[in-house]
Design a protein around this motif. Structure first.
Motif, PDB file in Angstrom:
ATOM      1  N   GLY A 102     -19.925  40.550 -39.980  1.00  0.00           N
ATOM      2  CA  GLY A 102     -20.743  41.152 -38.953  1.00  0.00           C
ATOM      3  C   GLY A 102     -20.844  42.572 -38.818  1.00  0.00           C
ATOM      4  O   GLY A 102     -21.726  43.237 -38.712  1.00  0.00           O
ATOM      5  N   ASN A 103     -19.593  43.013 -38.681  1.00  0.00           N
ATOM      6  CA  ASN A 103     -19.312  44.482 -38.491  1.00  0.00           C
ATOM      7  C   ASN A 103     -19.912  45.271 -39.875  1.00  0.00           C
ATOM      8  O   ASN A 103     -20.612  46.294 -39.839  1.00  0.00           O
ATOM      9  CB  ASN A 103     -17.852  44.836 -38.824  1.00  0.00           C
ATOM     10  CG  ASN A 103     -17.269  44.342 -37.206  1.00  0.00           C
ATOM     11  OD1 ASN A 103     -17.882  43.852 -36.461  1.00  0.00           O
ATOM     12  ND2 ASN A 103     -15.905  44.297 -37.182  1.00  0.00           N
ATOM     13  N   ALA A 104     -19.663  44.456 -41.069  1.00  0.00           N
ATOM     14  CA  ALA A 104     -20.428  45.242 -42.326  1.00  0.00           C
ATOM     15  C   ALA A 104     -21.992  45.253 -42.463  1.00  0.00           C
ATOM     16  O   ALA A 104     -22.465  46.220 -42.629  1.00  0.00           O
ATOM     17  CB  ALA A 104     -19.721  44.427 -43.646  1.00  0.00           C
ATOM     18  N   ALA A 105     -22.403  44.319 -41.625  1.00  0.00           N
ATOM     19  CA  ALA A 105     -23.957  44.039 -41.749  1.00  0.00           C
ATOM     20  C   ALA A 105     -24.336  44.888 -41.054  1.00  0.00           C
ATOM     21  O   ALA A 105     -25.623  45.651 -41.179  1.00  0.00           O
ATOM     22  CB  ALA A 105     -24.251  42.712 -41.423  1.00  0.00           C
ATOM     23  N   VAL A 106     -23.727  45.547 -39.859  1.00  0.00           N
ATOM     24  CA  VAL A 106     -24.393  46.410 -38.881  1.00  0.00           C
ATOM     25  C   VAL A 106     -24.207  47.771 -39.579  1.00  0.00           C
ATOM     26  O   VAL A 106     -24.968  48.739 -39.291  1.00  0.00           O
ATOM     27  CB  VAL A 106     -23.670  46.514 -37.418  1.00  0.00           C
ATOM     28  CG1 VAL A 106     -23.893  47.655 -36.573  1.00  0.00           C
ATOM     29  CG2 VAL A 106     -24.062  45.161 -36.715  1.00  0.00           C
ATOM     30  N   GLU A 107     -22.834  48.064 -40.189  1.00  0.00           N
ATOM     31  CA  GLU A 107     -22.573  49.313 -40.578  1.00  0.00           C
ATOM     32  C   GLU A 107     -23.423  49.774 -41.959  1.00  0.00           C
ATOM     33  O   GLU A 107     -23.591  51.092 -42.214  1.00  0.00           O
ATOM     34  CB  GLU A 107     -21.216  49.574 -41.014  1.00  0.00           C
ATOM     35  CG  GLU A 107     -20.583  50.860 -41.183  1.00  0.00           C
ATOM     36  CD  GLU A 107     -19.117  50.935 -41.243  1.00  0.00           C
ATOM     37  OE1 GLU A 107     -18.577  52.001 -41.647  1.00  0.00           O
ATOM     38  OE2 GLU A 107     -18.416  49.979 -40.875  1.00  0.00           O
ATOM     39  N   ILE A 108     -23.711  48.953 -42.816  1.00  0.00           N
ATOM     40  CA  ILE A 108     -24.115  49.207 -44.186  1.00  0.00           C
ATOM     41  C   ILE A 108     -25.691  48.890 -43.963  1.00  0.00           C
ATOM     42  O   ILE A 108     -26.298  47.691 -43.778  1.00  0.00           O
ATOM     43  CB  ILE A 108     -23.534  48.410 -45.184  1.00  0.00           C
ATOM     44  CG1 ILE A 108     -22.024  48.554 -45.232  1.00  0.00           C
ATOM     45  CG2 ILE A 108     -24.284  48.684 -46.379  1.00  0.00           C
ATOM     46  CD1 ILE A 108     -21.268  47.983 -46.242  1.00  0.00           C
ATOM     47  N   HIS A 109     -26.545  49.961 -44.292  1.00  0.00           N
ATOM     48  CA  HIS A 109     -28.041  49.744 -43.975  1.00  0.00           C
ATOM     49  C   HIS A 109     -28.959  49.654 -45.181  1.00  0.00           C
ATOM     50  O   HIS A 109     -29.837  48.906 -45.237  1.00  0.00           O
ATOM     51  CB  HIS A 109     -28.328  51.080 -43.302  1.00  0.00           C
ATOM     52  CG  HIS A 109     -27.849  51.203 -41.781  1.00  0.00           C
ATOM     53  ND1 HIS A 109     -27.653  52.406 -41.055  1.00  0.00           N
ATOM     54  CD2 HIS A 109     -27.261  50.328 -41.012  1.00  0.00           C
ATOM     55  CE1 HIS A 109     -27.241  52.212 -39.934  1.00  0.00           C
ATOM     56  NE2 HIS A 109     -26.997  51.086 -39.811  1.00  0.00           N
TER      57      HIS A 109
END
Length: 200
Positions: free
Chosen positions: A118-125
């Motif tokens: 989830g953190n990655a999905a938020v951070e990587i656009h």
């Protein structure tokens, strides 16, 4: 990691005997989770792993691919954990409760920084970033599993599965923002309340 033992020692010696790819991978995994993907560069990863930037690129074509491979491993481990914590329950409702009970315990540990995927999905656009694709696939599979569990428990629509997905995602964020002693402790109780609301 290795920075605390610049002159060597047993831990540093053991680490140096491991293949460079393993050292780089594990260092990247730890640093991405603790500090964020964008905040950690390949030079820092290589240095902390006791390797070189050239060695990193020999093992991983790019930082993007390294991130994606780390997330793939975390996704595999997450679903292995899921299967393990639900395996002991035959009743479909108890499977759901066991999952959220275990998730509460996992989130309440001091080392938790939320869901790595989830953190990655938020951070990587970037929509075509390989790591973002891995994160989105993980969440789709999570949702599919929750829908399947909800239907096995007697749900006639997808509403319970959707609610459980929202509870799970909210649990990760509550851990980050409200500490392990906050609402995340009641994940299993909230899951049971949802089952009563949708099934009874």
């Amino acid at each position: 990691m290795s920075g605390s033992e610049p002159n060597g020692g047993p831990a540093a010696a053991e680490k140096s005997r491991r293949p460079a790819r393993d050292r780089i991978f594990e260092t990247a995994r730890e640093m991405f989770y603790k500090h964020g993907i964008r905040a950690v560069g390949v030079e820092t990863i290589a240095a902390e792993a006791g390797a070189t930037k050239m060695s990193l690129y020999r093992n991983f074509p790019s930082k993007d691919e390294l991130v994606a491979e780390v997330l793939r491993e975390q996704s595999r481990e997450a679903f292995d954990w899921w299967d393990e914590v639900t395996a002991g329950e035959d009743d479909p409702r108890e499977k759901i409760a066991a999952l959220f009970e275990a998730l509460a315990g996992k989130n309440c540990c001091e080392e938790s920084h939320g869901c790595a995927l989830g953190n990655a999905a938020v951070e990587i656009h970037e929509p075509d970033h390989p790591a973002r694709l891995v994160a989105h696939e993980h969440k789709r599979e999570t949702h599919r599993r929750l829908l399947q569990m909800a239907h096995a428990a007697g749900a006639e629509t997808d509403d319970l599965g959707d609610a459980l997905m929202l509870l799970m995602e909210g649990g990760y964020m509550a851990r980050v923002t409200l500490s392990p002693k906050g609402p995340v402790r009641n994940l299993a109780g909230a899951a049971r309340a949802l089952m009563r609301a949708y099934l009874d």
